[in-house]
Design a protein around this motif. Structure first.
Motif, PDB file in Angstrom:
ATOM      1  N   ASP A 221       0.753  -1.271   0.049  1.00 56.20           N
ATOM      2  CA  ASP A 221      -0.117  -0.046   0.042  1.00 56.20           C
ATOM      3  C   ASP A 221       0.864   1.389  -0.033  1.00 56.20           C
ATOM      4  O   ASP A 221       0.654   2.400  -0.693  1.00 56.20           O
ATOM      5  CB  ASP A 221      -0.887   0.010   1.290  1.00 56.20           C
ATOM      6  CG  ASP A 221      -1.969  -0.987   0.962  1.00 56.20           C
ATOM      7  OD1 ASP A 221      -2.214  -1.382   0.201  1.00 56.20           O
ATOM      8  OD2 ASP A 221      -2.701  -1.420   2.112  1.00 56.20           O
ATOM      9  N   LYS A 222       2.002   1.174   0.622  1.00 60.46           N
ATOM     10  CA  LYS A 222       2.830   2.412   0.782  1.00 60.46           C
ATOM     11  C   LYS A 222       4.046   2.428  -0.296  1.00 60.46           C
ATOM     12  O   LYS A 222       4.792   3.479  -0.175  1.00 60.46           O
ATOM     13  CB  LYS A 222       3.516   2.643   2.230  1.00 60.46           C
ATOM     14  CG  LYS A 222       2.477   2.904   3.309  1.00 60.46           C
ATOM     15  CD  LYS A 222       3.133   3.302   4.560  1.00 60.46           C
ATOM     16  CE  LYS A 222       3.465   4.793   4.165  1.00 60.46           C
ATOM     17  NZ  LYS A 222       4.332   5.199   5.670  1.00 60.46           N
ATOM     18  N   GLY A 223       4.112   1.448  -0.909  1.00 62.24           N
ATOM     19  CA  GLY A 223       5.162   1.309  -1.988  1.00 62.24           C
ATOM     20  C   GLY A 223       6.360   1.193  -1.498  1.00 62.24           C
ATOM     21  O   GLY A 223       7.332   1.777  -1.973  1.00 62.24           O
ATOM     22  N   ILE A 224       6.397   0.687  -0.312  1.00 59.42           N
ATOM     23  CA  ILE A 224       7.816   0.466   0.391  1.00 59.42           C
ATOM     24  C   ILE A 224       8.525  -0.669  -0.303  1.00 59.42           C
ATOM     25  O   ILE A 224       8.100  -1.829  -0.413  1.00 59.42           O
ATOM     26  CB  ILE A 224       7.577   0.219   1.956  1.00 59.42           C
ATOM     27  CG1 ILE A 224       6.971   1.501   2.421  1.00 59.42           C
ATOM     28  CG2 ILE A 224       8.895   0.035   2.563  1.00 59.42           C
ATOM     29  CD1 ILE A 224       7.522   2.718   2.470  1.00 59.42           C
ATOM     30  N   GLU A 225       9.985  -0.399  -0.360  1.00 50.28           N
ATOM     31  CA  GLU A 225      11.132  -1.505  -0.852  1.00 50.28           C
ATOM     32  C   GLU A 225      11.640  -1.846   0.354  1.00 50.28           C
ATOM     33  O   GLU A 225      12.068  -1.004   1.329  1.00 50.28           O
ATOM     34  CB  GLU A 225      11.945  -0.775  -1.653  1.00 50.28           C
ATOM     35  CG  GLU A 225      13.074  -1.592  -2.176  1.00 50.28           C
ATOM     36  CD  GLU A 225      14.344  -1.088  -3.221  1.00 50.28           C
ATOM     37  OE1 GLU A 225      15.318  -1.887  -3.283  1.00 50.28           O
ATOM     38  OE2 GLU A 225      14.042   0.017  -3.134  1.00 50.28           O
ATOM     39  N   VAL A 226      11.403  -3.190   0.601  1.00 47.52           N
ATOM     40  CA  VAL A 226      12.272  -3.779   1.674  1.00 47.52           C
ATOM     41  C   VAL A 226      13.277  -4.790   1.289  1.00 47.52           C
ATOM     42  O   VAL A 226      13.284  -5.472   0.445  1.00 47.52           O
ATOM     43  CB  VAL A 226      11.161  -4.745   2.401  1.00 47.52           C
ATOM     44  CG1 VAL A 226      11.865  -5.396   3.609  1.00 47.52           C
ATOM     45  CG2 VAL A 226       9.729  -3.928   2.854  1.00 47.52           C
ATOM     46  N   GLU A 227      14.541  -4.332   2.038  1.00 49.20           N
ATOM     47  CA  GLU A 227      15.661  -5.214   1.788  1.00 49.20           C
ATOM     48  C   GLU A 227      16.071  -5.978   2.949  1.00 49.20           C
ATOM     49  O   GLU A 227      16.410  -5.657   3.986  1.00 49.20           O
ATOM     50  CB  GLU A 227      16.831  -3.976   1.336  1.00 49.20           C
ATOM     51  CG  GLU A 227      18.008  -5.002   1.071  1.00 49.20           C
ATOM     52  CD  GLU A 227      19.085  -3.681   0.574  1.00 49.20           C
ATOM     53  OE1 GLU A 227      20.392  -4.060   1.257  1.00 49.20           O
ATOM     54  OE2 GLU A 227      18.815  -2.795  -0.053  1.00 49.20           O
ATOM     55  N   GLY A 228      16.334  -7.514   2.705  1.00 48.70           N
ATOM     56  CA  GLY A 228      16.770  -7.938   3.790  1.00 48.70           C
ATOM     57  C   GLY A 228      17.842  -8.666   3.649  1.00 48.70           C
ATOM     58  O   GLY A 228      18.218  -9.162   2.517  1.00 48.70           O
ATOM     59  N   HIS A 229      18.680  -8.884   4.687  1.00 49.69           N
ATOM     60  CA  HIS A 229      19.859  -9.365   4.472  1.00 49.69           C
ATOM     61  C   HIS A 229      20.370 -10.463   5.702  1.00 49.69           C
ATOM     62  O   HIS A 229      20.696 -10.019   6.943  1.00 49.69           O
ATOM     63  CB  HIS A 229      21.148  -8.373   4.443  1.00 49.69           C
ATOM     64  CG  HIS A 229      22.543  -9.034   4.233  1.00 49.69           C
ATOM     65  ND1 HIS A 229      22.710  -9.963   3.021  1.00 49.69           N
ATOM     66  CD2 HIS A 229      23.729  -9.010   4.987  1.00 49.69           C
ATOM     67  CE1 HIS A 229      24.205 -10.174   3.277  1.00 49.69           C
ATOM     68  NE2 HIS A 229      24.606  -9.886   4.477  1.00 49.69           N
ATOM     69  N   ILE A 230      20.389 -11.668   5.438  1.00 49.84           N
ATOM     70  CA  ILE A 230      20.572 -12.666   6.627  1.00 49.84           C
ATOM     71  C   ILE A 230      22.000 -13.546   6.014  1.00 49.84           C
ATOM     72  O   ILE A 230      22.063 -13.988   5.046  1.00 49.84           O
ATOM     73  CB  ILE A 230      19.477 -13.748   6.656  1.00 49.84           C
ATOM     74  CG1 ILE A 230      18.197 -12.943   6.871  1.00 49.84           C
ATOM     75  CG2 ILE A 230      19.960 -14.524   7.918  1.00 49.84           C
ATOM     76  CD1 ILE A 230      18.393 -12.214   8.246  1.00 49.84           C
ATOM     77  N   PRO A 231      23.158 -13.248   6.576  1.00 46.11           N
ATOM     78  CA  PRO A 231      24.469 -14.000   6.366  1.00 46.11           C
ATOM     79  C   PRO A 231      24.347 -15.293   6.384  1.00 46.11           C
ATOM     80  O   PRO A 231      23.515 -15.941   7.088  1.00 46.11           O
ATOM     81  CB  PRO A 231      25.409 -13.514   7.354  1.00 46.11           C
ATOM     82  CG  PRO A 231      24.499 -13.052   8.379  1.00 46.11           C
ATOM     83  CD  PRO A 231      23.318 -12.507   8.045  1.00 46.11           C
ATOM     84  N   GLU A 232      24.756 -15.999   5.477  1.00 43.51           N
ATOM     85  CA  GLU A 232      24.751 -17.348   5.318  1.00 43.51           C
ATOM     86  C   GLU A 232      25.625 -18.105   6.366  1.00 43.51           C
ATOM     87  O   GLU A 232      26.811 -17.395   7.039  1.00 43.51           O
ATOM     88  CB  GLU A 232      25.602 -18.130   3.855  1.00 43.51           C
ATOM     89  CG  GLU A 232      24.762 -17.648   2.519  1.00 43.51           C
ATOM     90  CD  GLU A 232      25.438 -18.110   1.361  1.00 43.51           C
ATOM     91  OE1 GLU A 232      26.403 -18.919   1.704  1.00 43.51           O
ATOM     92  OE2 GLU A 232      24.946 -17.720   0.367  1.00 43.51           O
ATOM     93  N   GLY A 233      24.947 -19.188   6.835  1.00 40.70           N
ATOM     94  CA  GLY A 233      25.733 -19.852   7.968  1.00 40.70           C
ATOM     95  C   GLY A 233      25.433 -19.253   9.308  1.00 40.70           C
ATOM     96  O   GLY A 233      26.133 -19.523  10.373  1.00 40.70           O
ATOM     97  N   LEU A 234      24.263 -18.375   9.501  1.00 37.11           N
ATOM     98  CA  LEU A 234      23.756 -17.901  10.748  1.00 37.11           C
ATOM     99  C   LEU A 234      23.482 -18.907  11.523  1.00 37.11           C
ATOM    100  O   LEU A 234      22.240 -19.641  11.280  1.00 37.11           O
ATOM    101  CB  LEU A 234      22.886 -16.627  10.503  1.00 37.11           C
ATOM    102  CG  LEU A 234      22.475 -16.007  11.574  1.00 37.11           C
ATOM    103  CD1 LEU A 234      23.591 -14.846  12.209  1.00 37.11           C
ATOM    104  CD2 LEU A 234      21.058 -15.033  11.181  1.00 37.11           C
TER     105      LEU A 234
END
Length: 353
Positions: A221-234
């Motif tokens: 609805d707000k046109g928000i861009e969501v960027e997620g980053h979870i490192p490998e091996g966490l």
């Protein structure tokens, strides 16, 4: 005798003790003379020596007891100040070693009492603010519901669409009121330690994805861009998944509410440090003033920008977030600058193998 002794000071008491000792010696000398144990010359000589030694002893007593008298007098005055609620005074280290040690302990006691009373005053101020905020947040939806119900009861609304809109508003205000009461009850239970703590091994990447999916409609609805980053091996973390999901949801909800249309939100985790994983939610909102950041996690505290009804929020979300994170043994905080967005973060422990 006890009444008399209770009415004299320490210095007088010591001087009277010396005089009684001298009198006892003189009486012994006189009895010895009468029993012919001493000659008259010996009696006179011993009497002069005793009187001289007694006078010297009295002078020494007067000099030596002066610091003790001063120390006791200062302790008495400081005690009276404390009884009147003034904890600013401090005893000097004077007199014998025992009195100096007493002064050190007295000053420490005064400092701790001052801290305790400051905490009590702060708690009382917070309690008054809490009552005022609760009253405001309860009164507003109740007044809205009452006005709409009265309008419907008086048959003032004839248009079907307006009628439905009024009912919809009543339902929304009722939901808002119910949510506020539930949050209050939840926070009270947590602060009372009524919630059981049963952690399990869980992966944060799954938890964050699930939380994002539950907010998908708001994000679109707000046109928000969501960027997620979870490192490998966490590694997996030791958490109660539903509780930590609520933490992420609260932080994400705040970020969505304060982000501009078409803005960007970043959610990322960092590899463990000292046995804890750091999770951060970053937005591009209006930012938070430095003096307000220290109070953000208090119950019902809201910044001026979010205090209007239009922006929503009960002011309990961050307080509940802090309570949940602390139950897990982690920490929560914020880093922000006005006009440059905010970064809310929290830590959760890694599973100990």
């Amino acid at each position: 005798m006890n009444r008399f002794m209770g009415s004299v000071g320490l210095r007088t008491y010591l001087l009277l003790t010396s005089l009684v000792s001298i009198a006892a010696i003189l009486i012994s000398l006189f009895v010895s003379y009468r029993k012919m144990f001493l000659t008259l010359d010996e009696l006179i000589w011993l009497t002069l020596v005793t009187v001289g030694a007694g006078i010297l002893s009295l002078i020494v007593h007067l000099i030596m007891t002066r610091p003790i008298e001063r120390a006791i007098d200062m302790i008495s005055k400081e005690s009276q100040q404390i009884a009147q609620g003034d904890f600013r005074g401090e005893l000097p280290l004077i007199g014998p070693v025992e009195f100096q040690a007493m002064a050190v302990h007295f000053n420490e006691m005064s400092r701790q009492l001052n801290e305790s009373f400051q905490q009590l005053r702060s708690s009382e101020a917070s309690r008054r603010e809490l009552v005022a905020n609760v009253s405001h947040d309860l009164r507003t939806p109740l007044a809205s519901i009452q006005s709409f119900v009265e309008a419907l009861q008086d048959d003032l609304i004839e248009d079907p669409d307006t009628y439905k809109r009024y009912l919809s508003t009543i339902r929304l205000e009722t939901q808002r009121l119910s949510g506020l009461i539930n949050d209050l009850f939840d926070l009270s239970r947590r602060e009372a330690g009524a919630e059981s703590f049963e952690p399990e091994a869980y992966h944060l990447d799954n938890l964050i994805v699930e939380t994002l999916q539950s907010h998908l409609l708001q994000i679109e609805d707000k046109g928000i861009e969501v960027e997620g980053h979870i490192p490998e091996g966490l590694p997996p973390v030791s958490i109660m998944p539903n509780e930590i999901k609520r933490v992420v949801s609260n932080l994400l909800h705040n970020a969505l509410r304060h982000s501009p249309e078409g803005g960007k939100i970043r959610i990322y985790a960092q590899m463990p440090k000292d046995g804890f994983v750091l999770v951060t939610v970053e937005d591009q909102g209006e930012g938070i003033a430095e003096e307000e950041q220290v109070r953000l996690f208090e119950r019902f505290y809201r910044t001026d920008h979010s205090r209007s009804r239009a922006s929503g929020g009960s002011g309990l979300g961050l307080a509940i977030t802090k309570s949940i994170v602390e139950i897990h043994g982690g920490q929560v905080g914020v880093s922000s600058q006005l006009g440059k967005g905010s970064e809310f973060w929290f830590t959760v422990p890694v599973v100990q193998r």
